[in-house]
Scaffold this active site. Structure first.
Site, PDB file in Angstrom:
ATOM      1  CG  MET A  14      -6.618   9.294   8.019  1.00 39.68           C
ATOM      2  SD  MET A  14      -7.004  10.604   6.874  1.00 39.68           S
ATOM      3  CE  MET A  14      -6.663   9.666   5.108  1.00 39.68           C
ATOM      4  N   GLY A  26       0.761  -1.221   0.047  1.00 39.25           N
ATOM      5  CA  GLY A  26       0.034   0.106  -0.040  1.00 39.25           C
ATOM      6  C   GLY A  26       0.836   1.387  -0.037  1.00 39.25           C
ATOM      7  CB  THR A  27      -0.288   4.627   1.163  1.00 40.20           C
ATOM      8  OG1 THR A  27      -1.038   4.735   0.164  1.00 40.20           O
ATOM      9  CG2 THR A  27       0.757   6.089   1.229  1.00 40.20           C
ATOM     10  CB  CYS A  28       2.675   2.490   5.055  1.00 40.30           C
ATOM     11  SG  CYS A  28       4.085   2.335   6.131  1.00 40.30           S
ATOM     12  CG  HIS A  62      22.772   7.039  34.362  1.00 41.57           C
ATOM     13  ND1 HIS A  62      22.649   8.168  33.658  1.00 41.57           N
ATOM     14  CD2 HIS A  62      24.184   7.055  34.401  1.00 41.57           C
ATOM     15  CE1 HIS A  62      23.291   9.060  34.007  1.00 41.57           C
ATOM     16  NE2 HIS A  62      24.518   8.229  34.391  1.00 41.57           N
ATOM     17  CB  SER A 105       3.281  23.570   7.617  1.00 43.14           C
ATOM     18  OG  SER A 105       2.257  24.216   8.601  1.00 43.14           O
ATOM     19  CB  ALA A 151       1.081   3.064   8.295  1.00 42.71           C
TER      20      ALA A 151
END
Length: 572
Positions: A413, A122-124, A543, A266, A415
């Site tokens: 919207m 798909g788009t992702c 740490h 933006s 993924a």
């Protein structure tokens, strides 16, 4: 890649793009065991890891199978539910959402098919998250090599940095191809049938699919998931030629790097591309319809991000304006952009630039799904669903056995939100009453430094508090107080916690700084699990690590004394 928050034109838009018919091979293999496999947001199979099992050794035992029953177009009539099914679950759309749902369905023992008329991922994978991160990886390296002050502080000396445009473009394309192939192979290996063609709902529990010029195939399933995603939203008056006036789909190919590019919008998409283009030498002009840049972010985070990501770079901007007309470059003339005041609609300015990127968000890809066959009407293109992603028809009634996930329903919207929704649906159809908490789903903008967030912004939280009668408090900490960030000479950053001081509920967390996209998950998981501040502040962090930014943030919060919601730990 994420969808943009802002729209730079007020007119309503309805996409009219026909779904394409690229081929994907089908398969019919099924695993003998159902496995719980995950790796990042795309699951570990997307990187080529397929878990298998044989005796006491973890391997996959694959067995071939035939469909238990093939239903022809004439065997059942439209509008009636079949008594037997070809599949337990059919998914229309093989993006990240469909992929996540399919693999979880196999784990739950469901016979599953996924229909894809374009390409898996798909788009992702093909035009969004994946290739954009490849470009952003390049821009990040370029910024490090170009920052003489940063390198000098670390005692490093590097000659002038350069790049090969085609090499950068190839890196993005190769990554997308690799992930796409791995997604396809992972579904094949786990027994998901990948069916080639455009999927259309014919009636209850019945779908047809096929390619142009070939006979359609009709199949049935107990449950159906729509996961068709979205396409770039292009406002009226903007002429996209794919060369000098482009969408994110075109920009990810990086066919050229303009000297000066205007970016309309933006939000996430626009910000990420501004990071790429400026690192590669372009000047950028933002065109934003609202009165401030980055309107979807927490205002305090947005203000700091503008100071770091916009002001020092070769970026200027016009806010409170619409781009009413954009004409591509022709016959030696530059791209022409006509701006009007967003409130008065009076002409404001005209820009002439080398290229324009339209980053005004995305529109649902739901035309041609056959929703009229089941009495479903979209709302601005989105398929209406309830909190369990079940589709709602024109009369306000739930459509049995039909669900819609991801960009097509418009809830969130992103993924990974689509994948989470798909998994939630599979849980429901297998007998578990699962409801996804969308406020626990994180979002990130992969600029340098990164921005991430989960839950409510401070203004949203205060509005909610006023309505419901509780108090909101805010805690903040700087990356300048973090040892690891200072060791990296990356002390520019802020983490912000929005919470309820009366009971310790985390309402929202917002981070701007080094690896913010990775740090946000401790907060998102806490929200998802209902963990309160008075419990999580006792968690131990290694740490020196960046995770101590969150540790410090939670410890700064002042919460009224309440008994712990977590069971007593066992001393070892």
């Amino acid at each position: 890649m994420h969808s943009s928050i802002s729209i730079s034109l007020a007119s309503q838009y309805s996409p009219s793009i026909a779904r394409s018919n690229h081929t994907v091979e089908s398969t019919s293999i099924n695993p003998s065991t159902h496995l719980n496999l995950r790796f990042c947001g795309l699951r570990r199979e997307s990187l080529g890891f397929v878990h298998v099992k044989q005796s006491n050794i973890h391997r996959v035992q694959l067995t071939s199978r035939r469909h238990s029953k093939v239903v022809s177009a004439s065997s059942v009539e439209n509008g009636s539910s079949p008594s037997t099914f070809d599949y337990d679950l059919i998914i229309i759309g093989a993006g990240v959402g469909g992929h996540g749902a399919a693999l979880h369905a196999v784990e739950k023992g469901l016979k599953t098919a996924i229909i894809e008329g374009d390409v898996v991922g798909g788009t992702c994978v093909n035009r969004g998250c994946v290739p954009s991160k490849a470009l952003l990886a390049v821009s990040g390296r370029m910024r490090e090599l170009q920052s003489e002050h940063h390198l000098k502080a670390l005692g490093l000396q590097v000659s002038a940095a350069g790049y090969d445009r085609q090499g950068v473009a190839d890196h993005a394309n190769n990554l997308a191809s690799k992930i796409r192939n791995n997604l396809t192979n992972s579904m094949k290996a786990l027994g998901v049938d990948i069916l080639t063609g455009v999927g259309t709902i014919l009636g209850p529990q019945k779908v047809k699919y096929g390619k142009v010029g070939f006979p359609d195939n009709v199949i049935t399933a107990k449950d159906i998931i729509i996961a068709t995603g979205s396409v770039p939203f292009v406002p009226k008056g903007i002429e996209v030629d794919g060369k000098t006036v482009i969408t994110s789909d075109h920009a990810l190919k990086l066919e050229f790097v303009p000297d000066w590019i205007a970016i309309v919008g933006s939000g996430y998409i626009g910000l990420e591309f501004s990071d790429v283009y400026t690192a590669l030498g372009s000047e950028v002009t933002f065109i934003e319809a609202l009165d401030q840049l980055m309107p979807g972010f927490d205002p305090e985070i947005g203000k700091l991000a503008q100071r770091v990501l916009i002001n020092p770079r070769k970026i200027d901007y016009h806010t409170g304006v619409f781009a009413t007309k954009i004409t591509p470059a022709k016959n030696g003339k530059p791209v022409r952009i006509e701006l009007i005041d967003a409130k008065t609609k009076e002409p404001k300015d005209t820009l002439e630039v080398d290229a324009a990127l339209i980053a005004t968000g995305r529109a649902p890809f739901t035309k041609g799904l056959g929703l009229e066959n089941i009495n479903v009407e979209t709302i601005r293109g989105f398929v209406p669903v309830d909190k369990q992603m079940q589709v709602i028809d024109a009369n306000g009634k739930l459509v049995p056995h039909l669900y819609c996930i991801g960009d097509a329903n418009g809830k969130m919207m992103l993924a990974h939100a689509a994948s989470a929704q798909g998994i939630s649906v599979v849980e429901q159809v297998t007998g578990n009453n699962h409801i996804l908490n969308h406020l626990s789903i994180p979002a990130a903008c992969f600029t340098h430094p990164e921005i991430s967030m989960v839950g409510l912004t401070e203004p949203q939280a205060r509005e909610k508090a006023e309505k419901e009668g509780f108090v909101v408090s805010v805690a903040k900490t700087s990356f300048k107080a973090n040892t690891k960030a200072l060791a990296e000479n990356e002390g520019e950053g802020l983490a912000k916690l929005v919470y309820r001081p009366d009971n310790g509920e985390i309402l929202g967390v917002h981070i701007f700084g080094l690896h913010a996209a990775d740090l946000i998950h401790e907060a998102s998981n806490a929200i998802a699990l209902g963990t309160r501040i008075q419990d999580i502040k006792f968690a131990v962090h290694a740490h020196p690590t960046l995770s101590e930014v969150l540790d410090e943030l939670f410890k700064l919060a002042k919460v009224a004394h309440e008994p712990s919601l977590v069971s007593e730990p066992v001393a070892v």
